[in-house]
Scaffold this active site. Structure first.
Site: not given
Ligand code: NDP
Length: 311
Positions: A52, A96, A119
């Site tokens: 990422k 994460q 997200d």
């Protein structure tokens, strides 16, 4: 002829659009920045975070990297999130998952500043999605929606079936498909582990999205002729379990060297005979998830700075 939907190509195009939007922000004096937070030594999680960060660098998004000892008290993680929420130079915060067992993952999601929740999993952002006032679409379902659009598949009026009801994939996917908006307007059924006669449901689907995390569970007998099949599943399967006939989905040389390969929830070889279009694993939804994170980060920078970008 069955179309194999190329997620890598579509993701590349999304990254190009994002890079152009980053240029527009930079021209206005805004540098978008994503902060990643890792509280794990799991190699897969470490790899995801570094991928990422690399993705960000490629399109000109700055990064900040917080790594916490997985044994550290949960408060350290909550405090880190508070600091990143308060840091004006940070536009997006990504924690994460999974976090260690002693961390309350629900609290983690609730702790994020909803404007920095790239997200799209904070309850406020999920609520906005359901209400049709979307701020950020969760990355994987958004990626699926863009893949369908790029493949020329309009869900309007179609029967869509989503297998899986997780907060991360299934629920937001179904909500995107029912929205009275472009890329939505499907009549949508959500299936899960308690669904009676799953195959009867999936056979109704014009668009079938498999997100159960069960290798190869959707075979040709469960798919209507001409359906569009999107395979979200990413499952590590021991290569020795696959037998000499080979895998159900495309294998990856690097993974084989590690003794496993990545397969989807769809039995690719049988379903490709039935479907009109299908996504492969790898190379389907996975690259789109990563690309949509970049999209959301630039959207966050645009919203926070008030600088409009053409995304
Ligand atoms: P979860 O385990 O959180 O959810 C799985 C869902 O599938 C649950 O709702 C579960 O039902 C349902 N399910 C499980 N087994 C069956 C079954 N036999 N029949 C019907 N439904 C079933 O997984 P995620 O949603 O997080 O992920 C799903 C898959 O997608 C995984 O393989 C994951 O690795 C992959 N993934 C891929 C991404 C990508 O970028 N391509 C991103 C995120 C995930 P119930 O609710 O009843 O338990």
């Amino acid at each position: 002829m069955t179309e194999i939907i190329d997620g890598n190509a579509v993701a590349e195009s999304v990254r190009g659009d994002v890079a152009a939007a980053v240029d527009e922000l930079e021209a206005a004096g805004v540098t978008p920045r994503l902060a990643t937070v890792l509280m794990s030594t799991d190699p897969a999680s470490e790899t995801y975070v570094s991928m990422k960060q690399n993705d960000c660098e490629e399109v000109g998004i700055a990064t900040a990297d917080a790594e916490l000892d997985p044994e550290a008290p949960a408060e350290e993680l909550y405090d880190t999130i508070e600091e990143l929420n308060a840091d004006d130079d940070v536009d997006g915060v990504l924690v994460q998952m999974p976090t260690p067992d002693h961390v309350d993952s629900g609290r983690v999601l609730r702790s994020l500043d909803p404007e920095k929740d790239v997200d799209g999993l904070h309850p406020e952002n999920i609520g906005r999605l359901v209400a049709g006032e979307t701020r950020y679409k969760p990355c994987t379902p958004h990626g699926v929606q863009v893949l369908l659009e790029e493949a020329g598949v309009d869900p309007e009026g179609k029967e869509a079936v989503v297998v899986g009801r997780s907060r991360l994939v299934g629920k937001p996917m179904a909500n995107l498909l029912i929205q009275k908006a472009e890329g939505g307007n499907a009549t949508t059924t959500v299936c899960h582990s308690r669904t009676a006669d799953l195959a009867a449901r999936t056979r109704e689907a014009d668009i079938l999205v498999a997100a159960a995390g069960v290798p190869g569970m959707i075979d040709a007998s469960m798919v209507k002729d001409g359906a569009v099949v999107v395979d979200v599943g990413i499952n590590q399967v021991d290569v020795s379990e696959q037998g000499s006939e080979g895998s159900q989905t495309k294998s990856d040389e690097a993974d084989n060297e590690k003794g496993y390969e990545l397969v989807g929830d769809v039995d690719f070889e049988s379903v490709r005979e039935t479907a009109s279009a299908i996504t492969p694993v790898p190379g389907g939804v996975g690259p789109m998830t990563r690309a949509m994170l970049l999209y959301n980060t630039v959207t966050a920078a645009s919203l926070r700075s008030g600088v409009d970008v053409s995304l």
